[in-house]
Design an enzyme around this catalytic site. Structure first.
Site, mmCIF file in Angstrom:
data_model
loop_
_atom_site.group_PDB
_atom_site.id
_atom_site.type_symbol
_atom_site.label_atom_id
_atom_site.label_comp_id
_atom_site.label_asym_id
_atom_site.label_seq_id
_atom_site.Cartn_x
_atom_site.Cartn_y
_atom_site.Cartn_z
ATOM 1 N N TYR B 94 45.596 140.097 37.677
ATOM 2 C CA TYR B 94 45.412 140.387 36.253
ATOM 3 C C TYR B 94 46.071 141.695 35.834
ATOM 4 C CZ TYR B 94 42.519 136.344 35.430
ATOM 5 O OH TYR B 94 42.090 135.066 35.281
ATOM 6 N N GLU B 188 34.063 126.242 61.679
ATOM 7 C CA GLU B 188 34.856 125.961 60.481
ATOM 8 C C GLU B 188 33.961 125.689 59.280
ATOM 9 O OE1 GLU B 188 36.997 122.331 61.108
ATOM 10 O OE2 GLU B 188 37.730 122.211 59.057
ATOM 11 N N ASP B 240 36.253 120.551 63.333
ATOM 12 C CA ASP B 240 36.385 119.095 63.323
ATOM 13 C C ASP B 240 37.457 118.688 64.333
ATOM 14 O OD1 ASP B 240 34.551 118.861 61.308
ATOM 15 O OD2 ASP B 240 36.043 118.694 59.691
#
Lengths: 541, 359
Positions: B94, B188, B240
């Site tokens: 910004y 994770e 995973d």
């Protein structure tokens, strides 16, 4: 034998009965019923066709007499009448001798072109008399002709066409003495509708000015006067008439030529009435057709004509002479485009003459670019045959087809995909000059697609395209460079500000130095992509 | 520290001004962050940046905007350092964002652009992001028998309830007061962390549990490195069974392509892959919970298998082959099919006890 039988057996009409209704209809009568064939399909188009026929006649007459044409056209609403106009066209041509006035304006198919071919606007001798016919059909008024050949006598004639006999009918006639001028003025009253649109009279006259840049045309329209000034003062070279080439003659014309020839023998017929037929070629044709050389051509009829026609096709002949044509030439085309369209760049190409089906023809094109041409629309296409604008049926026209088959993108222009006209500030001019223009119909609006013609148009456009692309690319590069300059001019204050904060140097000085580098060309502006980065997202938060 | 970074930014600014004074196209040389410029150091088992560089110049149509972004973010960073303030990546976006007058061009359109400029500046100045006083958001959760001191406050990782403590982007000032753990488990999935936290696994097994969402942030990676090197704790990774999960492990252990220039500060070469593995799937009968491979999965698996650091590793190639043959992947949570606390009570203790991991 009662009423019953009478009901069943219908009365059979005999051939004799029927013959009472059969009679020869004249050509005038035929066109009276089939006016659309001559371009009088509707009121809007009819008005244009009347103007077109008269203007074409005037230009032809001036050029034949080697006079630089001044044409005045006037179209005015008849007061108190709806859809009724008085059309008048006046020229400074040679005028018409008194004894011919009636036949020129009052007889269809009056012409002298059966035994010779000449590049001219009119071909069949229907045009102006067709306009007279349309005028009398819709208004009931005669055509008013005023003409002088420069001998101090002015002939004024009101005439109509006797459609049954296809002969002029003189209504009123008188001669005035004293005024010294030459030319023709024709005035017709006819039904019509005046609309300004793509195929309007003013558009037609504008295009006529394009293809006849040596003519001055003043148009007094219902909306006011427009003047199309001439851009050159010289006429193009004079066309020469030639005899038909045997390979360009259709069977019907061959039959007519056989019937009207002055030759006594078939050999004589071929060697004198045609171009490029010598004794040996004539003998070969006759041998192939299995006729005697001394046969009188007038005696050949019916299936025999067919045999002769087939024989003509089998004999090898030299191409017809090509020096008979009168192209506008590149300079005239360029001057006309400059004057009427005010572009920033023009290029014109005149191709060497070629032959389609035994008829000499020549293609020339012009391309105008930029300037006052509308920047974002599809290119304007102007088609001409023997200097006459073709206003309708672009979709059926070989000239239009060839133009849209060009890959304009290759020449730096925008073009929608598929065969299409280019987009941008472009006008394309295509002219076919020929001793016999192959129109698709009698209304003379589209050129038939002979491969020779399409090929020549494409070659001309490709050459013009190559020249145009040099200009367009140069202009685009200049434009891009200017765009880059202005882009960097906008970046400089931002970079100077950020760099001043980063380095502590003075912002104004950085900006001034960068601007100096840009404006004085001290730095080469590059345009090379940075190497691609890996997708950072799944690598690290 | 701050003085050093300011000086380096200053040098960049002076170099560019010198270019302009000499009427040369102002330009900066930046090391290339791409797979083609990453070298795998077999000795240290770490990705390192190679010698390739590219030049970014102002007077170049394709560079001008990125040039401005880099200088602008450099100026923002220098300002932060001089005022001893820190800004987030979002803040920097910004601060840099504005429209160039009389154009429709924004200095930055997306945060990715200012983030890239920050990374480029790291490369140019040789200072890392935190030294430039630019931080990422805190993220993830941690729990364990650990006490730290952060910005004057003392935080006990064993007394943080169900939420745990989020790891800040910059942990350079963090002080460890007490570390009582045998190892660290990084996972994770936040949902798995919550499971283990509810089951008080960190207490039962005396370990530290850490998670983020997806890729580990720089702060988490730095913390894992400190726990590994300074406290000698083994680091176990739980993801995973799919190419994306394995790449999370890969980044933690070897470093990433994008941040290869700071691998030394982030990578954890001793990290081990605990699961779930192809063998777990067979052992615990998880095939019925398979998720079919998509085209992107196949191509990502192909890429990962070809990375230098996996290419000659037989154990890993065996895993990749099984995944490829099955044409399927499985989530850690598939273990819940065997019971909600199966992972806490049986899976983890057994894996660690049996030293059943991949290196």
């Amino acid at each position: 034998m009662s009423d019953k039988t009478a009901d069943r057996v219908e009365r059979v009409r005999s051939a004799e009965d029927l013959s009472r209704d059969q009679r020869e209809i004249s050509i005038s009568e035929f066109f009276e019923k089939n006016r659309h064939l001559l371009g009088y399909d509707n009121k809007v188009k009819a008005l244009l066709t009347v103007v077109r026929e008269a203007v074409d006649n005037s230009l032809d007459a001036c050029e034949t007499a080697r006079i630089v044409p001044d044409i005045k056209v006037s179209v005015k609403l008849v007061s108190g009448m709806k859809d009724r106009y008085v059309i008048s066209v006046e020229d400074n041509g040679p005028g018409i001798v008194k004894q011919n006035i009636g036949r020129v304006f009052g007889k269809l198919l009056f012409g002298s072109k059966f035994h010779k071919l000449l590049q001219s606007r009119g071909q069949q001798g229907i045009g102006i008399s067709g306009a007279v016919l349309y005028s009398q059909l819709t208004s009931g008024k005669p055509a008013k002709i005023v003409t002088s050949t420069g001998d101090g006598k002015t002939h004024c004639m009101d005439l109509m066409i006797d459609t049954f006999k296809n002969e002029p009918e003189i209504i009123k006639e008188d001669v005035r003495e004293g005024k010294n001028w030459h030319g023709v003025k024709i005035e017709l009253e006819a039904e019509g509708k005046y609309v300004e649109h793509q195929q309007s009279i003013s558009e037609y006259l504008k295009q006529t000015a394009l293809s006849n840049p040596y003519a001055e045309i003043i148009y007094d329209s219902p909306d006011g006067k427009i003047k199309f000034e001439r851009s050159v003062k010289t006429l193009p070279e004079e066309p020469k008439s030639i005899k038909p080439h045997p390979h360009g003659v259709e069977i019907g014309i061959l039959r007519r030529m056989l019937r009207t020839t002055e030759a006594r023998t078939l050999t004589g017929f071929f060697t004198t009435d045609f171009s490029r037929v010598g004794q040996s070629s004539a003998k070969e044709i006759i041998r192939l057709a299995k006729f005697g050389e001394d046969v009188n051509p007038k005696n050949i009829d019916g299936p025999q004509v067919e045999k002769l026609f087939q024989a003509v096709q089998q004999v090898q002949l030299i191409k017809p002479p090509l020096d008979c044509l009168s192209p506008l030439r590149e300079k005239l085309i360029e001057e006309g485009l400059k004057k009427q369209l005010k572009p920033e760049y023009v290029v014109a190409i005149t191709r060497p003459p070629d032959v389609y089906r035994g008829n000499p023809f020549q293609i020339e094109v012009g391309v105008a670019y930029g300037g006052e041409l509308p920047p974002d629309s599809v290119a304007a296409l102007y088609r001409f045959a023997n200097r006459v604008p073709l206003m309708y049926q672009a979709g059926d026209c070989a000239l239009a087809k060839a133009v849209s088959e060009i890959e304009w993108r290759r020449y730096g222009l925008e073009q929608a995909s598929g065969a299409a006209l280019p987009t941008g500030p472009i006008a394309i001019f295509v002219h076919i000059a020929s001793v016999w223009v192959p129109f698709t119909s009698e209304s003379k609006e589209a050129i038939a697609s002979y491969p020779e013609i399409i090929k020549e148009v494409k070659l001309a456009l490709q050459e013009a395209g190559r020249k145009l692309s040099i200009y367009v690319n140069k202009k685009r590069r200049a434009g891009e460079a200017a765009l880059r300059m202005s882009l960097f001019e906008k970046y400089i204050p931002e970079v100077a500000d950020a760099l001043a904060r980063l380095s502590g140097a003075e912002k104004g000085k950085i900006a001034a130095k960068l601007e100096n580098m840009l404006k004085k060309g001290k730095v080469v502006i590059e345009d090379t992509e940075e190497p691609e980065k890996p997708a950072g997202k799944e690598d690290d938060a | 520290m701050a003085g050093e970074a300011v000086k380096k930014l200053d040098n960049l600014g002076k170099k560019l001004v010198k270019d302009i004074d000499e009427e040369k196209n102002p330009s900066m040389t930046i090391p290339l962050r791409a797979l083609s410029n990453v070298v795998f150091d077999r000795q240290d088992k770490t990705l390192r940046i190679g010698g390739k560089t590219f030049v970014r110049s102002f007077f170049n149509v394709a560079h001008a905007r990125k040039f401005l972004q880099t200088v602008e973010v450099g100026a923002i960073s220098k300002d932060l350092l001089n005022n001893n303030k820190h800004a987030s990546l979002r803040d920097v976006f910004y601060m840099a964002k504005r429209t160039i007058p009389n154009t429709k061009i924004n200095v930055v359109d997306e945060q990715q652009e200012s983030d890239n400029a920050v990374e480029d500046l790291e490369m140019i100045t040789g200072s890392w992001r935190e030294q430039l006083h630019i931080n990422a958001n805190k993220l993830g959760a941690v729990a364990g028998n650990v006490i730290v001191e952060d910005a004057g406050d003392t935080i006990d990782w064993s007394k943080l309830g169900s939420g745990g403590w989020s790891i800040p982007s910059n942990i350079e000032e963090l002080k460890f007061k007490k570390v009582d753990a045998k190892y660290v488990i990084y996972m994770e999935k936040a949902a798995v962390w919550e499971r283990l936290n509810e089951d008080k696994v960190w207490k039962k097994l005396n370990c530290i549990i850490i998670s983020s969402q997806g890729q580990a942030t720089r702060g988490i990676r730095r913390m894992l490195q400190i726990l590994s090197t300074e406290y000698k704790l083994p680091i176990y990774v739980l993801t995973d069974f799919d190419p994306w999960g394995i790449y999370i492990y890969s980044v933690l252990k070897f470093g990433s392509i994008n941040l290869a220039h700071i691998s030394d500060r982030l990578s954890v070469p001793n990290a081990r892959f605990l699961g779930i593995t192809a063998d777990d799937i067979e052992k615990y009968d998880l095939k019925k919970h398979f998720i079919s491979f998509k085209d992107v999965d196949f191509s990502r698996l192909e890429q990962i298998g070809a990375y230098d650091w996996f290419k000659n590793n037989k154990d890993w190639q065996r895993q990749f082959k099984m995944m490829k043959d099955w044409k399927a992947k499985a989530e850690i949570q598939a273990l819940s099919a065997r019971g909600i606390s199966f992972i806490s009570d049986k899976y983890l203790p057994e894996k660690i006890k049996n030293e059943d991991w991949l290196d």
